[in-house]
Design a protein around this motif. Structure first.
Motif, PDB file in Angstrom:
ATOM      1  N   GLU A 121      14.836   6.652  -9.912  1.00  0.00           N
ATOM      2  CA  GLU A 121      14.864   5.854  -8.686  1.00  0.00           C
ATOM      3  C   GLU A 121      13.644   6.161  -7.816  1.00  0.00           C
ATOM      4  OE1 GLU A 121      18.570   4.543  -5.916  1.00  0.00           O
ATOM      5  OE2 GLU A 121      18.149   6.692  -6.005  1.00  0.00           O
ATOM      6  N   VAL A 122      13.270   7.436  -7.725  1.00  0.00           N
ATOM      7  CA  VAL A 122      12.085   7.813  -6.954  1.00  0.00           C
ATOM      8  C   VAL A 122      10.829   7.197  -7.562  1.00  0.00           C
ATOM      9  CG1 VAL A 122      10.611   9.779  -6.409  1.00  0.00           C
ATOM     10  CG2 VAL A 122      13.055   9.930  -6.010  1.00  0.00           C
ATOM     11  N   ALA A 123      10.731   7.175  -8.894  1.00  0.00           N
ATOM     12  CA  ALA A 123       9.564   6.579  -9.544  1.00  0.00           C
ATOM     13  C   ALA A 123       9.438   5.103  -9.187  1.00  0.00           C
ATOM     14  CB  ALA A 123       9.659   6.764 -11.056  1.00  0.00           C
ATOM     15  N   THR A 124      10.539   4.382  -9.156  1.00  0.00           N
ATOM     16  CA  THR A 124      10.492   2.960  -8.808  1.00  0.00           C
ATOM     17  C   THR A 124      10.052   2.753  -7.362  1.00  0.00           C
ATOM     18  OG1 THR A 124      12.253   2.509 -10.407  1.00  0.00           O
ATOM     19  CG2 THR A 124      11.835   0.841  -8.728  1.00  0.00           C
ATOM     20  N   LEU A 125      10.606   3.540  -6.443  1.00  0.00           N
ATOM     21  CA  LEU A 125      10.216   3.405  -5.033  1.00  0.00           C
ATOM     22  C   LEU A 125       8.746   3.737  -4.842  1.00  0.00           C
ATOM     23  CD1 LEU A 125      13.290   5.066  -3.282  1.00  0.00           C
ATOM     24  CD2 LEU A 125      12.855   2.633  -3.596  1.00  0.00           C
ATOM     25  N   LEU A 126       8.271   4.760  -5.532  1.00  0.00           N
ATOM     26  CA  LEU A 126       6.866   5.146  -5.409  1.00  0.00           C
ATOM     27  C   LEU A 126       5.948   4.073  -5.976  1.00  0.00           C
ATOM     28  CD1 LEU A 126       5.519   7.651  -4.220  1.00  0.00           C
ATOM     29  CD2 LEU A 126       5.366   8.589  -6.523  1.00  0.00           C
ATOM     30  N   ALA A 127       6.378   3.387  -7.026  1.00  0.00           N
ATOM     31  CA  ALA A 127       5.568   2.308  -7.579  1.00  0.00           C
ATOM     32  C   ALA A 127       5.516   1.105  -6.638  1.00  0.00           C
ATOM     33  CB  ALA A 127       6.127   1.884  -8.938  1.00  0.00           C
ATOM     34  N   ILE A 128       6.578   0.893  -5.864  1.00  0.00           N
ATOM     35  CA  ILE A 128       6.603  -0.237  -4.936  1.00  0.00           C
ATOM     36  C   ILE A 128       5.682   0.012  -3.746  1.00  0.00           C
ATOM     37  CG2 ILE A 128       8.082  -1.514  -3.324  1.00  0.00           C
ATOM     38  CD1 ILE A 128      10.370  -1.174  -5.294  1.00  0.00           C
ATOM     39  N   ASP A 129       5.713   1.216  -3.183  1.00  0.00           N
ATOM     40  CA  ASP A 129       4.892   1.526  -1.995  1.00  0.00           C
ATOM     41  C   ASP A 129       4.200   2.866  -2.209  1.00  0.00           C
ATOM     42  OD1 ASP A 129       3.725   1.532   0.462  1.00  0.00           O
ATOM     43  OD2 ASP A 129       5.568   1.812   1.616  1.00  0.00           O
ATOM     44  N   PRO A 130       3.195   2.935  -3.077  1.00  0.00           N
ATOM     45  CA  PRO A 130       2.584   4.239  -3.395  1.00  0.00           C
ATOM     46  C   PRO A 130       1.836   4.856  -2.233  1.00  0.00           C
ATOM     47  CG  PRO A 130       1.398   2.439  -4.477  1.00  0.00           C
ATOM     48  CD  PRO A 130       2.604   1.833  -3.865  1.00  0.00           C
ATOM     49  N   ARG A 131       1.060   4.092  -1.506  1.00  0.00           N
ATOM     50  CA  ARG A 131       0.273   4.662  -0.406  1.00  0.00           C
ATOM     51  C   ARG A 131       1.146   4.969   0.798  1.00  0.00           C
ATOM     52  NH1 ARG A 131      -3.448   7.293   0.425  1.00  0.00           N
ATOM     53  NH2 ARG A 131      -4.359   6.196   2.191  1.00  0.00           N
ATOM     54  N   GLY A 132       2.141   4.136   1.061  1.00  0.00           N
ATOM     55  CA  GLY A 132       3.001   4.373   2.209  1.00  0.00           C
ATOM     56  C   GLY A 132       3.884   5.587   2.052  1.00  0.00           C
ATOM     57  N   LEU A 133       4.302   5.894   0.821  1.00  0.00           N
ATOM     58  CA  LEU A 133       5.179   7.033   0.569  1.00  0.00           C
ATOM     59  C   LEU A 133       4.407   8.300   0.237  1.00  0.00           C
ATOM     60  CD1 LEU A 133       7.961   5.183  -1.444  1.00  0.00           C
ATOM     61  CD2 LEU A 133       8.085   6.000   0.907  1.00  0.00           C
ATOM     62  N   GLY A 134       3.114   8.221   0.084  1.00  0.00           N
ATOM     63  CA  GLY A 134       2.281   9.407  -0.060  1.00  0.00           C
ATOM     64  C   GLY A 134       2.282  10.015  -1.438  1.00  0.00           C
ATOM     65  N   GLY A 135       3.426  10.400  -1.934  1.00  0.00           N
ATOM     66  CA  GLY A 135       3.477  11.048  -3.235  1.00  0.00           C
ATOM     67  C   GLY A 135       4.820  11.685  -3.466  1.00  0.00           C
ATOM     68  N   VAL A 136       4.872  12.579  -4.450  1.00  0.00           N
ATOM     69  CA  VAL A 136       6.124  13.216  -4.841  1.00  0.00           C
ATOM     70  C   VAL A 136       5.820  14.645  -5.278  1.00  0.00           C
ATOM     71  CG1 VAL A 136       5.913  12.318  -7.189  1.00  0.00           C
ATOM     72  CG2 VAL A 136       8.144  13.065  -6.353  1.00  0.00           C
ATOM     73  N   HIS A 137       6.738  15.525  -4.973  1.00  0.00           N
ATOM     74  CA  HIS A 137       6.662  16.933  -5.359  1.00  0.00           C
ATOM     75  C   HIS A 137       7.664  17.147  -6.494  1.00  0.00           C
ATOM     76  CE1 HIS A 137       7.606  21.379  -4.168  1.00  0.00           C
ATOM     77  NE2 HIS A 137       6.902  21.290  -5.272  1.00  0.00           N
ATOM     78  N   VAL A 138       7.166  17.391  -7.695  1.00  0.00           N
ATOM     79  CA  VAL A 138       8.008  17.558  -8.885  1.00  0.00           C
ATOM     80  C   VAL A 138       8.195  19.051  -9.116  1.00  0.00           C
ATOM     81  CG1 VAL A 138       8.272  17.060 -11.329  1.00  0.00           C
ATOM     82  CG2 VAL A 138       7.147  15.394  -9.839  1.00  0.00           C
ATOM     83  N   VAL A 139       9.444  19.511  -9.038  1.00  0.00           N
ATOM     84  CA  VAL A 139       9.761  20.927  -9.169  1.00  0.00           C
ATOM     85  C   VAL A 139      10.330  21.196 -10.550  1.00  0.00           C
ATOM     86  CG1 VAL A 139      11.092  22.852  -8.240  1.00  0.00           C
ATOM     87  CG2 VAL A 139      10.233  21.081  -6.714  1.00  0.00           C
TER      88      VAL A 139
END
Length: 612
Positions: free
Chosen positions: A39-57
């Motif tokens: 779900e996070v991957a889909t949201l990030l693909a929709i608004d990549p610049r607005g959401l900044g990025g993701v921290h994968v632990v």
């Protein structure tokens, strides 16, 4: 005839059933965690610049690669994917000078760095928890501005670097990704502990993501919703101003994914659970809520129950901020119960302190590469070919006109650059404690507390401490350089006090110990607690004039070891004798008549951090 079952067989079957149930529960939690990651991957693909990025632990290499492939598969069009290793230099990240093209053109031409190559795409920071603080700050600045400034070898230009950052972390407790980066990423995805059977390819929905992107600018959010998000963040103890903005961005992405132009409460709740759960610092206690609900304040007379009133009370909407706090609390507690208490949850897992590993020192042959220097300043060392060519490139046209017949590269001695290196050195803190006189017991207690303060995190800073006692006819080194807290406490407990003050001999002993520590590759640091009144000469006599002469001579000899020194004047009023001794030692003078262990330890640590 019926045959009875063995009780042991019954117990074994029960254990087998419990094991199967536990395994199924692990698979269920793994599948749920992987679904959230998708779900996070889909949201990030929709608004990549607005959401900044993701921290994968955490997570295996297979899990990280599968998730990253799924993210890139949902990106519309061909977007760049750039891998940035943890050991990438600042020039590799920002950019440098293109040597071959600059030499051909006779002018400086920029070479794009990793951030510029990721412009419009995704930059993956491998082992992001190992990134130095200065490079993390460079990445954070580029994420804010969408561009980088290349300043190298006379070149100054600005290039675009608008990328989405994916930080891959190994999940070790000893290290954490710098907050300057995690604060600029909307999501945190935990891939650790997901079974292999739960990891599957993410659904490729590039066309749907493209439609959602086109719908994103038309989505509206009610003002009361924005206020509710801000109040929920305040109640959860979230101080970052980016958190509510990321929550709004994620909610709009949820709405765009469903093809709606208005954000609903379900979008806000789902976005808050993904964005705020790992940032929450204070979650409401259920006991407090029950106590508030059951408080006898303003009691009302009981009235007969009306079924219509019951139905009306059930349909009354709860405040949105309460719903958001409940959703975030549930998500945060679920992370804790799963055993993944990350650095933003209620339990606040231990954050690794950025301890100082000793002062930096330049060496010729090993260590971290440092800025090259001209050869006329450093005659020995290896030639830095790249830096030499960068210095020579701007002058090739001029030099070719001066020597038109020559077709080779024109180099001058002033172009030559020599490599230098930096490496971390351990710090050895040498305490010289005046244990004589009536106030010796107080000073010994202060020194004991300061040493224990320093040793409490010496493993993170790699510091060592030693103790020299100033009392009697001769000083005594009670504690050689060590990190063992047990030895320190044992030596301090057995430290006697009272008698005369052989301060001159103690300074000579401290200087010799500092020289030995320097030869061993450590950075010596002297901490002296005394009133500067030495009354024992180097020959053991108590002649006042000889003791004073020997004290000044010993202070100058100790200063010749070039160790950083702190002199704490423990007399009731500032003493001129103590200032004279501190000046001879080239030491920083501090008047602390009633110094506490915290003040001494704080002053020592401040000087360690301020070291060049």
């Amino acid at each position: 005839m019926s045959v009875g079952r063995n009780p042991q067989d019954i117990g074994t079957a029960a254990n087998r059933d419990d094991g199967a149930a536990s395994l199924e529960a692990v698979y269920a939690r793994g599948a749920q965690r992987w679904s959230k990651a998708a779900e996070v991957a889909t949201l990030l693909a929709i608004d990549p610049r607005g959401l900044g990025g993701v921290h994968v632990v955490g997570g295996s290499a297979h899990a990280q690669k599968t998730w990253l492939d799924g993210l890139m598969g949902q990106m519309p069009g061909l977007v760049p994917l750039v891998m940035a290793p943890a050991y990438a230099s600042t020039s590799a990240l920002v950019g440098s000078v293109a040597i071959d093209r600059s030499l051909s053109a006779g002018e400086l031409i920029p070479e794009p760095g990793l951030m510029t190559r990721a412009d419009g795409g995704v930059l993956v920071a491998r082992m992001a928890d190992m990134l130095p603080a200065e490079r993390a700050a460079i990445l954070g600045t580029a994420m804010d501005q969408g561009r980088v400034q290349i300043e190298q070898a006379g070149l100054s230009c600005e290039v675009s670097a608008a990328f989405t950052l994916v930080m891959l972390e190994g999940g070790e407790e000893e290290t954490r990704v710098a907050p300057v980066l995690t604060d600029r990423a909307a999501f945190q995805v935990v891939l650790d502990g997901i079974p292999t059977r739960c990891i599957g390819s993410l659904e490729t929905r590039a066309d749907q993501v493209q439609d959602a992107r086109a719908l994103l600018p038309r989505i509206t959010v009610p003002p009361e919703t924005i206020e509710a998000i801000a109040r929920a963040c305040s109640a959860l103890g979230i101080k970052s101003a980016r958190a509510p903005l990321f929550t709004l961005r994620a909610a709009r992405a949820f709405a765009a994914q469903d093809g709606r132009v208005t954000v609903c409460n379900e979008d806000i709740e789902a976005a808050a659970s993904l964005v705020l759960a790992h940032r929450a610092r204070a979650l409401p206690s259920p006991e407090d809520d029950e106590a508030e609900a059951n408080s006898p304040e303003d009691p009302l007379p009981e009235a007969p129950n009306d079924p219509a009133d019951d139905q009306e009370s059930e349909t009354v909407d709860r405040p949105l901020e309460d719903t958001l706090i409940e959703a975030v609390s549930s998500a945060a507690l679920a992370r804790v119960l799963d055993g993944f208490a990350t650095n933003g949850t209620l339990q606040q897992a231990r954050q690794a302190k950025a301890g100082r590993a000793g002062m930096e020192a330049r060496k010729q042959d090993n260590g971290r590469p440092d800025r090259p220097v001209p050869r006329e300043r450093k005659r020995d060392g290896r030639i830095d070919l790249l830096a030499t060519l960068q210095c020579a490139a701007p002058f090739q046209k001029l030099r070719s006109r001066q020597r038109p017949s020559a077709t080779h590269l024109h180099l001058r001695p002033s172009d030559l650059r020599v490599k230098t290196y930096r490496h971390r050195r351990e710090t050895s803190v040498i305490f010289v404690v005046d244990a004589s006189g009536s106030s010796a017991l107080n000073r010994i207690g202060e020194a004991k507390g300061a040493i224990e303060h320093l040793l409490s995190d010496c493993y993170s800073r790699r510091d060592q401490v030693s103790l020299i006692a100033v009392r009697g006819r001769e000083p005594e080194c009670l504690l050689p350089p060590t990190r063992a807290l047990t030895r320190v406490r044992r030596a301090l407990a057995a430290l006697p006090s009272g008698g005369t003050t052989p301060l001159a001999g103690a300074l000579l002993m401290a200087g010799d110990l500092a020289r030995r520590e320097a030869r061993a590759g450590r950075s010596p640091f002297l901490v002296i607690l005394s009133d500067g009144r030495g009354n024992v000469a180097l020959d053991g006599s108590t002649d006042a004039a000889a003791a004073e002469t020997d004290l000044q001579s010993a202070a100058r000899q100790a200063a010749s070891c070039h160790a950083r020194t702190l002199f704490f004047d423990t007399s009731r009023r500032p003493s001129e004798r103590a200032k004279t001794v501190a000046a001879a030692l080239n030491a920083q003078y501090r008047h602390l008549p009633f110094a506490s262990a915290g003040l001494i330890s704080g002053a020592v640590q401040a000087n360690l951090k301020a070291a060049p």
